[in-house]
Scaffold this motif. Structure first.
Motif, PDB file in Angstrom:
ATOM      1  N   ALA A  95       0.745  13.081  -7.117  1.00 30.03           N
ATOM      2  CA  ALA A  95       2.199  12.939  -6.964  1.00 30.03           C
ATOM      3  C   ALA A  95       2.628  12.636  -5.533  1.00 30.03           C
ATOM      4  CB  ALA A  95       2.886  14.229  -7.431  1.00 30.03           C
ATOM      5  N   ALA A  96       1.683  12.549  -4.605  1.00 28.54           N
ATOM      6  CA  ALA A  96       2.028  12.393  -3.186  1.00 28.54           C
ATOM      7  C   ALA A  96       1.825  10.953  -2.722  1.00 28.54           C
ATOM      8  CB  ALA A  96       1.175  13.338  -2.345  1.00 28.54           C
ATOM      9  N   PRO A  97       2.883  10.272  -2.235  1.00 26.50           N
ATOM     10  CA  PRO A  97       2.753   8.918  -1.701  1.00 26.50           C
ATOM     11  C   PRO A  97       1.869   8.908  -0.454  1.00 26.50           C
ATOM     12  CG  PRO A  97       5.050   9.429  -2.186  1.00 26.50           C
ATOM     13  CD  PRO A  97       4.295  10.721  -2.271  1.00 26.50           C
ATOM     14  N   LEU A  98       1.004   7.916  -0.347  1.00 23.73           N
ATOM     15  CA  LEU A  98       0.064   7.855   0.772  1.00 23.73           C
ATOM     16  C   LEU A  98       0.734   7.571   2.110  1.00 23.73           C
ATOM     17  CD1 LEU A  98      -2.948   5.925  -0.830  1.00 23.73           C
ATOM     18  CD2 LEU A  98      -2.691   8.380  -0.470  1.00 23.73           C
ATOM     19  N   GLY A  99       1.947   7.031   2.072  1.00 25.51           N
ATOM     20  CA  GLY A  99       2.633   6.716   3.317  1.00 25.51           C
ATOM     21  C   GLY A  99       3.552   7.812   3.817  1.00 25.51           C
ATOM     22  N   GLU A 100       3.674   8.911   3.072  1.00 22.36           N
ATOM     23  CA  GLU A 100       4.564  10.001   3.487  1.00 22.36           C
ATOM     24  C   GLU A 100       3.792  11.127   4.149  1.00 22.36           C
ATOM     25  OE1 GLU A 100       7.069  11.295   0.324  1.00 22.36           O
ATOM     26  OE2 GLU A 100       8.118   9.366   0.174  1.00 22.36           O
ATOM     27  N   ARG A 101       4.551  12.006   4.822  1.00 21.43           N
ATOM     28  CA  ARG A 101       3.952  13.120   5.540  1.00 21.43           C
ATOM     29  C   ARG A 101       4.271  14.436   4.837  1.00 21.43           C
ATOM     30  NH1 ARG A 101       5.068   9.039   8.936  1.00 21.43           N
ATOM     31  NH2 ARG A 101       3.823   8.768  10.843  1.00 21.43           N
ATOM     32  N   TRP A 102       3.704  15.510   5.374  1.00 24.44           N
ATOM     33  CA  TRP A 102       3.900  16.839   4.789  1.00 24.44           C
ATOM     34  C   TRP A 102       5.375  17.215   4.762  1.00 24.44           C
ATOM     35  CZ3 TRP A 102       4.053  21.984   7.533  1.00 24.44           C
ATOM     36  CH2 TRP A 102       4.044  23.040   6.602  1.00 24.44           C
ATOM     37  N   THR A 103       6.109  16.867   5.831  1.00 30.10           N
ATOM     38  CA  THR A 103       7.541  17.188   5.875  1.00 30.10           C
ATOM     39  C   THR A 103       8.292  16.482   4.754  1.00 30.10           C
ATOM     40  OG1 THR A 103       7.788  15.434   7.541  1.00 30.10           O
ATOM     41  CG2 THR A 103       7.589  17.699   8.348  1.00 30.10           C
ATOM     42  N   ASP A 104       7.862  15.279   4.393  1.00 31.72           N
ATOM     43  CA  ASP A 104       8.485  14.572   3.266  1.00 31.72           C
ATOM     44  C   ASP A 104       8.176  15.281   1.951  1.00 31.72           C
ATOM     45  OD1 ASP A 104       9.413  12.443   4.954  1.00 31.72           O
ATOM     46  OD2 ASP A 104       7.383  11.644   4.956  1.00 31.72           O
ATOM     47  N   ALA A 105       6.945  15.784   1.828  1.00 34.14           N
ATOM     48  CA  ALA A 105       6.550  16.481   0.602  1.00 34.14           C
ATOM     49  C   ALA A 105       7.347  17.763   0.413  1.00 34.14           C
ATOM     50  CB  ALA A 105       5.055  16.794   0.644  1.00 34.14           C
ATOM     51  N   LEU A 106       7.759  18.395   1.511  1.00 36.38           N
ATOM     52  CA  LEU A 106       8.485  19.662   1.419  1.00 36.38           C
ATOM     53  C   LEU A 106       9.889  19.498   0.856  1.00 36.38           C
ATOM     54  CD1 LEU A 106       7.466  21.456   4.753  1.00 36.38           C
ATOM     55  CD2 LEU A 106       6.631  21.887   2.432  1.00 36.38           C
ATOM     56  N   GLN A 107      10.395  18.273   0.821  1.00 41.33           N
ATOM     57  CA  GLN A 107      11.728  18.047   0.274  1.00 41.33           C
ATOM     58  C   GLN A 107      11.792  18.396  -1.213  1.00 41.33           C
ATOM     59  OE1 GLN A 107      12.863  14.021   1.210  1.00 41.33           O
ATOM     60  NE2 GLN A 107      12.778  14.351   3.424  1.00 41.33           N
ATOM     61  N   ASP A 108      10.660  18.312  -1.892  1.00 40.59           N
ATOM     62  CA  ASP A 108      10.599  18.695  -3.310  1.00 40.59           C
ATOM     63  C   ASP A 108      10.106  20.120  -3.497  1.00 40.59           C
ATOM     64  OD1 ASP A 108      11.445  16.157  -4.097  1.00 40.59           O
ATOM     65  OD2 ASP A 108       9.396  15.373  -4.065  1.00 40.59           O
ATOM     66  N   GLY A 109       9.989  20.850  -2.381  1.00 40.32           N
ATOM     67  CA  GLY A 109       9.534  22.237  -2.451  1.00 40.32           C
ATOM     68  C   GLY A 109       8.057  22.368  -2.192  1.00 40.32           C
ATOM     69  N   VAL A 110       7.661  23.525  -1.671  1.00 41.90           N
ATOM     70  CA  VAL A 110       6.255  23.770  -1.349  1.00 41.90           C
ATOM     71  C   VAL A 110       5.378  23.653  -2.589  1.00 41.90           C
ATOM     72  CG1 VAL A 110       4.626  25.480  -0.450  1.00 41.90           C
ATOM     73  CG2 VAL A 110       6.893  25.261   0.584  1.00 41.90           C
ATOM     74  N   LEU A 111       5.926  24.067  -3.745  1.00 39.15           N
ATOM     75  CA  LEU A 111       5.154  24.039  -4.985  1.00 39.15           C
ATOM     76  C   LEU A 111       5.445  22.806  -5.827  1.00 39.15           C
ATOM     77  CD1 LEU A 111       5.339  27.807  -6.000  1.00 39.15           C
ATOM     78  CD2 LEU A 111       3.530  26.610  -4.754  1.00 39.15           C
ATOM     79  N   LEU A 135       0.818  -1.219   0.000  1.00 40.55           N
ATOM     80  CA  LEU A 135       0.000   0.000   0.000  1.00 40.55           C
ATOM     81  C   LEU A 135       0.852   1.270   0.000  1.00 40.55           C
ATOM     82  CD1 LEU A 135      -2.812  -1.014   2.516  1.00 40.55           C
ATOM     83  CD2 LEU A 135      -3.072  -0.627   0.057  1.00 40.55           C
ATOM     84  N   LEU A 136       2.089   1.159   0.482  1.00 37.96           N
ATOM     85  CA  LEU A 136       2.953   2.332   0.534  1.00 37.96           C
ATOM     86  C   LEU A 136       3.344   2.815  -0.861  1.00 37.96           C
ATOM     87  CD1 LEU A 136       5.306   1.453   3.547  1.00 37.96           C
ATOM     88  CD2 LEU A 136       3.221   2.831   3.533  1.00 37.96           C
ATOM     89  N   GLY A 137       3.138   1.986  -1.852  1.00 36.85           N
ATOM     90  CA  GLY A 137       3.454   2.393  -3.221  1.00 36.85           C
ATOM     91  C   GLY A 137       2.342   3.186  -3.889  1.00 36.85           C
ATOM     92  N   HIS A 138       1.201   3.281  -3.234  1.00 34.25           N
ATOM     93  CA  HIS A 138       0.079   4.013  -3.809  1.00 34.25           C
ATOM     94  C   HIS A 138       0.233   5.514  -3.559  1.00 34.25           C
ATOM     95  CE1 HIS A 138      -2.449   0.596  -4.996  1.00 34.25           C
ATOM     96  NE2 HIS A 138      -1.995  -0.004  -3.914  1.00 34.25           N
TER      97      HIS A 138
END
Length: 237
Positions: free
Chosen positions: A129-145, A122-125
């Motif tokens: 563009a956002a993985p279901l198993g990651e958090r907001w802090t992980d998303a920020l690694q690619d920038g806010v936008l 399920l972590l691959g879903h």
């Protein structure tokens, strides 16, 4: 956990033709809606209870006049009144409490690398563009936008709008049902003044939850919070 993971996978397979790569995210939204449908009768009962408590306010006011100088006797009389009218002061908490297990199931499911000794597929879903198993802090690694950042930005906007709507509903409810007072002098029961000030802002705490949990659990929170706002607007109108 394995049974729950299988349920989510089956729902995702059913929704695959409609939502493609975001089918698992759609399955979580559908699962949340099913949970809310199951507890909806309790929400209806809580709404009826709230209206019944509002109808009791004149009788409670009479009890305050009669026992205003004796807080213990007043409290006992108010509790007896609720028992006679079969109105529970805590009935409104039950729908929210019953949803907690479903939230923690999703949280642990999308926080675990393995399930039943096997890799957690399920972590691959993803949701776009956002993985279901990651958090907001992980998303920020690619920038806010970035792709994942934009997904969270949309979720924050939705939660902010729902929280503002919930704030207005809470203010209206608190105004219609002011905290009980101990005596004719207007002194409130201990702690109720602070609670009445904080309650309207509770909806905004959802923003913090969405930011710190896996995206799958955040989807549950966003869907459930939106459902609650609409449900309250309909049931408490």
């Amino acid at each position: 956990m394995s049974v729950f993971a299988t349920l989510v996978e089956h729902l995702a397979d059913l929704l695959q033709p409609l939502f493609g790569a975001s089918a698992a995210a759609a399955a979580i939204v559908l699962f949340t809606a099913l949970v809310r449908l199951l507890v909806h009768p309790l929400s209806q009962a809580a709404a009826r209870g709230q209206k019944a408590r509002t109808a009791l306010q004149p009788k409670i006011a009479e009890l305050r006049k009669r026992h205003g100088k004796d807080p213990e006797k007043l409290q006992k009389a108010v509790l007896e009144l609720h028992a006679e009218e079969k109105v529970s002061p805590l009935a409104g908490c039950l729908p929210g409490m019953l949803q907690i297990p479903a939230f923690f199931l999703l949280y642990h499911l999308f926080s675990s690398d393995t399930i039943g000794g096997e890799a957690n597929a399920l972590l691959g879903h993803r949701l776009l563009a956002a993985p279901l198993g990651e958090r907001w802090t992980d998303a920020l690694q690619d920038g806010v936008l970035g792709g994942a950042g934009l997904v969270y930005a949309v979720l924050f906007v939705i939660v902010g709008c729902v929280a503002a709507f919930g704030y207005r509903l809470s203010k209206r409810t608190m105004a219609a049902n002011p905290p009980a007072q101990v005596a004719g002098g207007g002194e409130q029961l201990p702690g109720l003044a602070a609670v009445s000030r904080v309650m309207p802002f509770m909806s905004f705490f959802t923003l913090v939850t969405v930011a710190v949990v896996p995206l799958a659990a955040a989807l549950y929170v966003v869907t459930s919070t939106t459902w609650s706002a609409v449900e309250r607007a309909v049931l408490y109108r």
